[in-house]
Design a protein around this motif. Structure first.
Motif, PDB file in Angstrom:
ATOM      1  N   GLU A  18       3.679 -30.609  28.012  1.00  0.00           N
ATOM      2  CA  GLU A  18       4.364 -29.532  28.748  1.00  0.00           C
ATOM      3  C   GLU A  18       5.735 -29.302  28.109  1.00  0.00           C
ATOM      4  OE1 GLU A  18       4.081 -27.238  31.354  1.00  0.00           O
ATOM      5  OE2 GLU A  18       6.171 -26.854  30.834  1.00  0.00           O
ATOM      6  N   SER A  19       6.005 -28.022  27.771  1.00  0.00           N
ATOM      7  CA  SER A  19       7.242 -27.742  27.030  1.00  0.00           C
ATOM      8  C   SER A  19       8.503 -27.893  27.882  1.00  0.00           C
ATOM      9  CB  SER A  19       7.181 -26.343  26.414  1.00  0.00           C
ATOM     10  OG  SER A  19       6.938 -25.388  27.407  1.00  0.00           O
ATOM     11  N   ARG A  20       8.404 -27.636  29.191  1.00  0.00           N
ATOM     12  CA  ARG A  20       9.605 -27.684  30.058  1.00  0.00           C
ATOM     13  C   ARG A  20       9.840 -29.093  30.596  1.00  0.00           C
ATOM     14  NH1 ARG A  20      12.484 -22.887  30.557  1.00  0.00           N
ATOM     15  NH2 ARG A  20      11.091 -21.145  30.178  1.00  0.00           N
ATOM     16  N   ALA A  61       2.933 -24.246  49.073  1.00  0.00           N
ATOM     17  CA  ALA A  61       3.531 -23.667  47.862  1.00  0.00           C
ATOM     18  C   ALA A  61       3.026 -24.342  46.587  1.00  0.00           C
ATOM     19  CB  ALA A  61       5.042 -23.780  47.934  1.00  0.00           C
ATOM     20  N   GLN A  62       2.932 -23.530  45.545  1.00  0.00           N
ATOM     21  CA  GLN A  62       2.561 -24.029  44.213  1.00  0.00           C
ATOM     22  C   GLN A  62       3.496 -25.160  43.771  1.00  0.00           C
ATOM     23  OE1 GLN A  62       1.624 -20.944  41.451  1.00  0.00           O
ATOM     24  NE2 GLN A  62       2.344 -22.072  39.674  1.00  0.00           N
ATOM     25  N   THR A  63       4.794 -25.031  44.104  1.00  0.00           N
ATOM     26  CA  THR A  63       5.763 -26.083  43.751  1.00  0.00           C
ATOM     27  C   THR A  63       5.314 -27.431  44.321  1.00  0.00           C
ATOM     28  OG1 THR A  63       6.986 -25.382  45.697  1.00  0.00           O
ATOM     29  CG2 THR A  63       7.842 -24.644  43.580  1.00  0.00           C
ATOM     30  N   GLY A  79      -6.524 -25.103  26.859  1.00  0.00           N
ATOM     31  CA  GLY A  79      -5.363 -24.209  26.773  1.00  0.00           C
ATOM     32  C   GLY A  79      -4.976 -23.776  28.182  1.00  0.00           C
ATOM     33  N   CYS A  80      -4.059 -24.533  28.783  1.00  0.00           N
ATOM     34  CA  CYS A  80      -3.602 -24.241  30.158  1.00  0.00           C
ATOM     35  C   CYS A  80      -2.136 -23.845  30.101  1.00  0.00           C
ATOM     36  CB  CYS A  80      -3.759 -25.484  31.041  1.00  0.00           C
ATOM     37  SG  CYS A  80      -5.442 -26.118  31.121  1.00  0.00           S
ATOM     38  N   ASP A  81      -1.750 -23.102  29.033  1.00  0.00           N
ATOM     39  CA  ASP A  81      -0.331 -22.874  28.765  1.00  0.00           C
ATOM     40  C   ASP A  81       0.164 -21.516  29.234  1.00  0.00           C
ATOM     41  OD1 ASP A  81      -2.035 -21.877  26.814  1.00  0.00           O
ATOM     42  OD2 ASP A  81      -0.689 -22.270  25.133  1.00  0.00           O
TER      43      ASP A  81
HETATM   44  P1  FAD Z   1       1.425 -21.649  34.557  1.00  0.00           P
HETATM   45  O1  FAD Z   1       1.815 -21.970  35.946  1.00  0.00           O
HETATM   46  O2  FAD Z   1       2.123 -20.504  33.876  1.00  0.00           O
HETATM   47  O3  FAD Z   1       1.624 -22.974  33.697  1.00  0.00           O
HETATM   48  C1  FAD Z   1       1.575 -22.976  32.269  1.00  0.00           C
HETATM   49  C2  FAD Z   1       2.449 -24.099  31.756  1.00  0.00           C
HETATM   50  O4  FAD Z   1       2.344 -24.177  30.347  1.00  0.00           O
HETATM   51  C3  FAD Z   1       3.914 -23.889  32.081  1.00  0.00           C
HETATM   52  O5  FAD Z   1       4.426 -25.020  32.749  1.00  0.00           O
HETATM   53  C4  FAD Z   1       4.563 -23.669  30.720  1.00  0.00           C
HETATM   54  O6  FAD Z   1       5.887 -24.186  30.676  1.00  0.00           O
HETATM   55  C5  FAD Z   1       3.613 -24.435  29.812  1.00  0.00           C
HETATM   56  N1  FAD Z   1       3.628 -23.988  28.410  1.00  0.00           N
HETATM   57  C6  FAD Z   1       3.661 -22.712  27.932  1.00  0.00           C
HETATM   58  N2  FAD Z   1       3.654 -22.704  26.600  1.00  0.00           N
HETATM   59  C7  FAD Z   1       3.621 -24.007  26.203  1.00  0.00           C
HETATM   60  C8  FAD Z   1       3.614 -24.650  24.935  1.00  0.00           C
HETATM   61  N3  FAD Z   1       3.644 -23.939  23.810  1.00  0.00           N
HETATM   62  N4  FAD Z   1       3.579 -26.002  24.887  1.00  0.00           N
HETATM   63  C9  FAD Z   1       3.541 -26.735  26.038  1.00  0.00           C
HETATM   64  N5  FAD Z   1       3.563 -26.164  27.285  1.00  0.00           N
HETATM   65  C10 FAD Z   1       3.591 -24.824  27.348  1.00  0.00           C
HETATM   66  N6  FAD Z   1      -1.499 -17.080  42.865  1.00  0.00           N
HETATM   67  C11 FAD Z   1      -2.229 -17.373  43.990  1.00  0.00           C
HETATM   68  O7  FAD Z   1      -3.349 -17.884  43.865  1.00  0.00           O
HETATM   69  N7  FAD Z   1      -1.763 -17.134  45.251  1.00  0.00           N
HETATM   70  C12 FAD Z   1      -0.535 -16.555  45.449  1.00  0.00           C
HETATM   71  O8  FAD Z   1      -0.123 -16.406  46.605  1.00  0.00           O
HETATM   72  C13 FAD Z   1       0.233 -16.177  44.286  1.00  0.00           C
HETATM   73  N8  FAD Z   1       1.455 -15.612  44.393  1.00  0.00           N
HETATM   74  C14 FAD Z   1       2.217 -15.405  43.280  1.00  0.00           C
HETATM   75  C15 FAD Z   1       3.477 -14.846  43.441  1.00  0.00           C
HETATM   76  C16 FAD Z   1       4.281 -14.627  42.327  1.00  0.00           C
HETATM   77  C17 FAD Z   1       5.646 -14.021  42.521  1.00  0.00           C
HETATM   78  C18 FAD Z   1       3.822 -14.988  41.024  1.00  0.00           C
HETATM   79  C19 FAD Z   1       4.702 -14.794  39.797  1.00  0.00           C
HETATM   80  C20 FAD Z   1       2.564 -15.521  40.855  1.00  0.00           C
HETATM   81  C21 FAD Z   1       1.752 -15.730  41.973  1.00  0.00           C
HETATM   82  N9  FAD Z   1       0.473 -16.281  41.834  1.00  0.00           N
HETATM   83  C22 FAD Z   1      -0.288 -16.499  42.973  1.00  0.00           C
HETATM   84  C23 FAD Z   1      -0.039 -16.627  40.510  1.00  0.00           C
HETATM   85  C24 FAD Z   1       0.147 -18.109  40.131  1.00  0.00           C
HETATM   86  O9  FAD Z   1       1.486 -18.506  40.297  1.00  0.00           O
HETATM   87  C25 FAD Z   1      -0.308 -18.357  38.675  1.00  0.00           C
HETATM   88  O10 FAD Z   1      -1.575 -17.776  38.503  1.00  0.00           O
HETATM   89  C26 FAD Z   1      -0.348 -19.861  38.320  1.00  0.00           C
HETATM   90  O11 FAD Z   1       0.944 -20.353  38.063  1.00  0.00           O
HETATM   91  C27 FAD Z   1      -1.224 -20.136  37.081  1.00  0.00           C
HETATM   92  O12 FAD Z   1      -1.181 -21.499  36.736  1.00  0.00           O
HETATM   93  P2  FAD Z   1      -1.366 -21.978  35.218  1.00  0.00           P
HETATM   94  O13 FAD Z   1      -1.258 -23.463  35.266  1.00  0.00           O
HETATM   95  O14 FAD Z   1      -2.545 -21.326  34.642  1.00  0.00           O
HETATM   96  O15 FAD Z   1      -0.128 -21.348  34.443  1.00  0.00           O
END
Ligand code: FAD
Ligand code: DHB
Length: 385
Positions: A32-34, A100-102, A153-155
């Motif tokens: 994870e980059s962050r 919350a996602q957090t 690829g979950c990035d």
């Molecule tokens: P992300 O959460 O984007 O995680 C990807 C990770 O990869 C990040 O931590 C990033 O730092 C890391 N990364 C990127 N590039 C690299 C790299 N090169 N090397 C290493 N790490 C890297 N969804 C719902 O289902 N219900 C809701 O109510 C909803 N509300 C939302 C409201 C808002 C305002 C927003 C913005 C989104 C909402 N979503 C909602 C969508 C949801 O937040 C996203 O779909 C979810 O975060 C996707 O998860 P993910 O793990 O695929 O991607």
């Protein structure tokens, strides 16, 4: 360095995949980059489908969700100054949960670390090789290589993995508006979510806890946060949620604010060779349907099952079906999210004819059990294949 599954990205998709694989005895490394504090604090989604809470609970990641998640049985559509309840549970037998996602990210990071998982923060992936199964990443200023049987690829949307799929085909729709989202230290003014359509634009009242509200406002795509004082945000929300009755929106201190563009996006296929895309790396939905996080969870549930089958029995039928299996659910969610977005937002390009059609559509959804059931079954989430 070597592992079975290299996971790029420690958002909800990457962390949950690593956890699900660990439960099945499959080893992974998350890059994870962050830093940890950043990923645990990034304000985003809040509404979980029943299928998502089932996966979290079933994998032993639901203890705090069970204590603190708020189970909901309906949502309100508000337009023309009146509210119309969509009774999700009565119509579908399913519930949705506000958590919350957090908090999901915090729970999964804690679980992975407690289980001895290899989750590396501030480890930025520079490139992936889907055929060789290698991942180049930089940590502490040093560039290293991780070799793996498979790469996930979950990035997220801005990651590096999608570009490693040759001949990837993309489908995009941009919308002429964005969302201004705020978190406020004030008791929610409602028990259930309110999705409001108003001629000045869409507004959503969600919540995080009995003392924290989450609200969203439709704004222009180039909106500048500097133009939105707390007073202006609360005034605009009050106008858009306004009813002739006694309902009042309680304002309070705003603790977080951000603007999110609205976009639909799908990349096909979701796999090339040893590389599998999951979550926002492969698809984006406008947030109106609350589907993004739920899709990330369903993708990695399918992927974990397929990888487990591969290691347990040597067969790759589920891995070979991964992209097609996920894309069927993705496109259903894409359509629902587009549909909810066009139903509820004020399109700056609409004419009077469009606005009359939109109003008729809202009245039909609010007044017809058949139409409300269609909304409800998509909102609560269709069962996983
Ligand atoms: P992300 O959460 O984007 O995680 C990807 C990770 O990869 C990040 O931590 C990033 O730092 C890391 N990364 C990127 N590039 C690299 C790299 N090169 N090397 C290493 N790490 C890297 N969804 C719902 O289902 N219900 C809701 O109510 C909803 N509300 C939302 C409201 C808002 C305002 C927003 C913005 C989104 C909402 N979503 C909602 C969508 C949801 O937040 C996203 O779909 C979810 O975060 C996707 O998860 P993910 O793990 O695929 O991607
Ligand atoms: C939330 C976000 C959404 O996009 C939605 O449709 C429902 C709830 C939220 O953040 O609580």
């Amino acid at each position: 360095m070597r592992t079975q599954v290299a996971i790029v990205g420690g958002g909800p998709a990457g962390l949950l995949l690593s956890h699900l694989l660990h439960r099945q005895g499959v080893e992974s490394v998350v890059l994870e980059s962050r830093d940890r504090a950043y990923v645990e604090r990034r304000q985003r989604a809040g509404m979980l489908e029943q299928g998502t809470t089932d996966v979290l609970r079933g994998s032993g990641a639901g203890a705090r969700l069970d204590r603190e998640g708020l189970v909901h049985h309906g949502i309100e559509l508000r337009f023309g100054g009146a509210g119309h309840r969509i009774p999700i549970t009565d119509l579908t037998g399913r519930t949705v949960t506000v958590y919350a996602q957090t908090e999901i990210v915090k729970d999964l990071v804690a679980l992975r670390l407690a289980d001895g998982g290899d989750v590396r923060f501030e480890a930025e992936v520079l490139a992936v090789d889907p055929s060789g199964g290698t991942v180049a990443f930089r940590q502490d200023g040093v560039t290293r290589e991780l070799r793996a049987d498979y790469i996930a690829g979950c990035d997220g949307f801005h990651g590096v993995c999608r570009a490693a799929v040759p001949d990837v085909r993309t489908f995009t729709r941009d919308y002429p508006f964005a969302w201004l989202g705020v978190l406020a230290d004030v008791a929610p003014s409602t028990d259930e979510l309110i999705y409001a359509h108003h001629e000045r634009g869409f507004a959503l009242h969600s919540l995080r806890s009995p003392s924290v509200s989450r609200l969203y406002l439709q704004v222009a795509p180039d909106a500048d946060l500097a133009d939105w004082s707390d007073q202006r945000i609360w005034d605009e929300l009050a106008t858009r949620f306004g009813t002739p009755g006694g309902w009042k929106l309680k304002p309070g201190p705003i603790t977080d604010r951000s603007v999110t563009p609205m976009r639909s996006f799908v990349a096909e296929p979701m796999r090339h060779d040893r590389l599998f895309l999951a979550g926002d790396a492969a698809h984006i939905v406008p947030p109106t349907g609350a589907k993004g996080l739920n899709l990330a969870v369903s993708d990695v549930t399918v992927l974990a099952r397929a990888l487990t089958e591969r290691y347990a029995s040597g067969t790759s039928a589920l891995l070979d079906a991964y992209s097609a299996t996920c894309l069927r659910r993705v496109w259903r969610a894409e359509h629902f999210s587009y549909w909810m977005t066009t139903l509820l937002h004020a399109d700056p390009g609409a004419d009077d004819f469009d606005r009359r059609l939109q109003r008729s559509h809202l009245e039909y959804v609010a007044g017809s059990t058949a139409a409300a059931t269609s909304l409800a079954e998509n909102y609560a989430g269709l069962p996983l294949e």
